[in-house]
Design a protein around this motif. Structure first.
Motif, short mmCIF file in Angstrom:
data_model
loop_
_atom_site.label_atom_id
_atom_site.label_comp_id
_atom_site.label_asym_id
_atom_site.label_seq_id
_atom_site.Cartn_x
_atom_site.Cartn_y
_atom_site.Cartn_z
N SER A 48 12.89 59.76 -6.42
CA SER A 48 11.94 60.34 -7.47
C SER A 48 10.46 59.72 -7.38
CB SER A 48 12.51 60.07 -8.82
OG SER A 48 13.74 60.71 -8.98
N GLY A 49 10.39 58.62 -6.54
CA GLY A 49 9.18 58.12 -6.52
C GLY A 49 8.69 56.80 -7.24
N VAL A 50 9.78 56.34 -7.76
CA VAL A 50 9.95 55.16 -8.32
C VAL A 50 10.58 53.96 -7.95
CG1 VAL A 50 9.29 56.49 -10.76
CG2 VAL A 50 11.72 55.89 -10.06
N LYS A 51 10.71 52.91 -8.66
CA LYS A 51 11.31 51.69 -8.14
C LYS A 51 12.87 51.84 -8.33
CE LYS A 51 7.44 48.49 -8.88
NZ LYS A 51 7.15 47.07 -9.48
N PRO A 52 13.59 51.07 -7.39
CA PRO A 52 15.04 51.37 -7.49
C PRO A 52 15.58 50.81 -8.86
CG PRO A 52 14.66 49.67 -5.92
CD PRO A 52 13.08 50.46 -6.26
N GLU A 53 15.03 49.88 -9.24
CA GLU A 53 15.63 49.24 -10.72
C GLU A 53 15.34 49.97 -11.93
OE1 GLU A 53 11.61 46.97 -9.70
OE2 GLU A 53 13.30 47.77 -8.82
N ILE A 248 15.33 44.03 -5.94
CA ILE A 248 15.53 44.62 -7.13
C ILE A 248 15.74 43.16 -8.07
CG2 ILE A 248 17.33 45.60 -8.94
CD1 ILE A 248 18.25 47.34 -6.49
N PRO A 249 15.04 43.10 -9.10
CA PRO A 249 15.21 41.91 -10.16
C PRO A 249 16.46 41.75 -10.59
CG PRO A 249 13.21 43.35 -10.62
CD PRO A 249 14.09 44.11 -9.65
N PHE A 317 10.85 52.84 -22.65
CA PHE A 317 10.38 51.56 -23.26
C PHE A 317 10.77 50.34 -22.30
CE2 PHE A 317 10.02 54.50 -26.88
CZ PHE A 317 8.43 54.16 -27.16
N PHE A 318 11.78 50.70 -21.28
CA PHE A 318 12.46 49.70 -20.36
C PHE A 318 11.93 49.89 -19.11
CE2 PHE A 318 14.70 49.28 -24.36
CZ PHE A 318 14.79 48.07 -24.45
N GLY A 319 11.20 51.00 -18.87
CA GLY A 319 10.75 51.57 -17.57
C GLY A 319 11.67 52.54 -16.78
#
Length: 554
Positions: A48-53, A248-249, A317-319
């Protein structure tokens, strides 16, 4: 106006008389689904073009809220393959911050749809449109994964279909054979790995027990772990999550407000409606599939929409990214023995535990492995057999399905659904107009023309009534319409009858109506036509009209 739908999560009723045995079944199912959801959440986010987390956060938070607040016993929520193309396009066109804002707005729209009891309306979308856009999205997902499957050196894939084809063709010379082999191997593992969850339990030889244990592990996890170990063990030159995203954090992100710009927000109407519409369709279709697989109470569509809305209002709100009901994970939950929303909440807790304990290991996952998994997801998502069956169906069905499919691939989902619905309405109007007919009947009373009306007299069929006055034979003084086969009439149909009555009156003729059903009778009375026809202008049926004619000496 009907009352608003009451907010009453299914969990409140499902947990009544909740037993230890049911909890054990939900616990096992939730852990199984959590393991299945892990690679999919990561893969959907990257595609989707966003970060894995962000995919993991969506699966954890939205997955928990959808299960806890939803209207289904077994539905599992989270990031879905159907959103990949939509999210990628919004991120490329409007930016990540506006994606989060559009997701919040779409969540509010979903809550409103549930409160207003609009959940049932989603069922009225023709199946040809659903199949068309589902297959179109599957094609776009597959196309978007060819870059990582082939290991192509493309900095940024375009969002449109033809742009992606052009980018792939320009970079075919940079194919990484290791990426291709690894991706194809993952596809083979996912397709061929035994996924039998309903297996007989009991003691037996260690090989049988081992086979049962391995069969219950999802093929996606086996493919992901195997590909990662192989790539690291052989030190293959492959792009990984770590090399592209930095890993990933090992924690969940904190609450943060997305950057809001009113000038940008004004452009988000179409993205908002698209997310809400697709989320509603996907979640309710998924819930219907689950209903057909279990003997549990059927889902509440309005409560499900409200739960989806709350989840999509909270998770940005949590990304997080848009979330909806997911068919693959819901089916896995049912087959693994899930019987209440607890299994969905356990699935979210399982994902959270994995993130807290093992997130750093994800940086070694090859992107080619995720591409292979998503290609299988795209294949399973599409209903390709429907193309082979098209010749069995009518031209309108074929036109709507193929039109929606092509428009989804070439343009976007919103355009496809809008055009598909317009085509469906036009074909429906045409079909209904062909079913309406007026047929002459023999009449034993001199000077009368008897006709029987069939179907529904609406705006698409009024042309068959407007010219009746010109078809009457010479010497006819009365036109009698037998309406007992007329099932409904709209205001355009009423106006056509009024104009017919006026035309006949100018010609010195009269109109008589017989056999009115409840709805036509009510509208004709309220519209003033009954008064214009007079006391002898409406009869209960043809027998009553003939009796009145005999009494009048006709």
């Amino acid at each position: 106006m009907p009352p608003l739908h009451r907010f009453q999560p299914r969990a409140l009723s499902a947990l009544r008389d909740y037993s230890r045995q049911r909890f054990i079944a939900d616990l096992g199912a939730g852990i199984t689904v959590g393991i299945v959801a892990l690679p999919l959440a990561i893969a959907f986010a990257i595609a989707s073009g966003v970060k894995p987390e962000q995919g993991l956060v969506t699966a954890i938070i939205a997955g928990f809220l959808i299960s806890a607040l939803g209207g289904s016993n077994v539905q599992i929520g989270g990031p879905a393959g159907a959103f990949i193309v939509i999210v990628y396009g919004i991120v490329q066109r409007y930016g990540l911050a506006n994606l989060l804002i559009a997701t919040v707005l779409a969540g509010g729209l979903l809550v409103l749809m549930g409160l207003l009891r609009l959940g049932v309306l989603v069922r009225y979308i023709p199946v040809s449109i659903v199949i068309g856009f589902t297959n179109g999205i599957a094609v776009l997902i597959a196309l978007s994964q060819l870059k990582d499957l082939l290991g192509l050196d493309i900095a940024q894939m375009p969002a449109d279909f033809f742009g992606q084809l052009a980018a792939l063709s320009r970079h075919l010379h940079s194919v990484n054979p290791w990426a291709l082999l690894l991706g194809l191997g993952c596809m083979g593992v996912v397709l061929l790995w035994p996924k039998t969850y309903q297996m007989q339990r009991g003691h037996g030889p260690w090989r049988q027990r081992t086979h049962r244990l391995m069969a219950q592990l999802p093929g996606t996890v086996i493919a992901l772990v195997g590909a990662t170990l192989l790539a690291q063990g052989l030190n293959l030159p492959l792009e990984t999550i770590g090399s592209r995203f930095g890993g990933i954090p090992q924690s969940l992100p904190g609450f943060a407000l997305p950057e809001f710009s009113w000038s940008s927000a004004k452009q988000l109407f179409i993205p908002t409606v698209t997310i809400a519409l697709l989320g509603a369709i996907e979640s309710l279709l998924c819930a219907r599939v689950a209903d057909n697989m279990t003997a549990l109470p059927r889902h509440d569509p309005n409560q499900e929409l409200m739960a989806q809305g709350v989840a999509n209002m909270v998770v940005p709100f949590f990304g997080g990214i848009p979330a909806t009901g997911t068919i693959a994970r819901t089916v896995t939950n049912v087959r693994a023995g899930g019987n209440s929303p607890v299994s969905g909440m356990v699935h979210a807790a399982t994902l959270l535990l994995i993130v807290l304990l093992a997130a750093p290991l994800a940086e070694y996952v090859p992107l080619a492995a995720l591409a292979g998994i998503l290609l299988v997801v795209a294949w399973n998502m599409g209903e390709w057999h429907e193309f082979a069956r098209l010749r069995r169906f009518s031209l309108p069905y074929r036109t709507i399905l193929l039109g929606t499919f092509v428009l989804t691939v070439v343009f976007d989902l919103t355009v496809a659904v809008e055009v598909g619905l317009v085509l469906a309405c036009l074909f429906f109007i045409y079909r209904m107009s062909t079913l309406f007919r007026v047929e002459p009947l023999p009449s034993e009373i001199a000077g009368t023309q008897l006709m029987r009306v069939y179907g529904a007299l609406f705006f698409g069929a009024v042309g068959k009534v407007e010219g009746l006055a010109e078809t009457l034979p010479a010497g006819c003084h009365t036109l009698v319409l037998d309406l007992h086969q007329l099932i409904s009439i709209d205001t355009s149909g009423l106006d056509a009858l009024v104009q017919l009555q006026r035309t006949l009156a100018r010609q010195g003729q009269r109109l008589v109506l017989c056999g009115l059903n409840e709805q036509p009778a009510s509208l004709i009375a309220r519209g003033g036509l009954a008064e214009a026809l007079g006391p002898d202008g409406i009869h209960a049926d043809l027998t009553a009209w003939r009796g009145a004619c005999r009494q009048a000496g006709l």
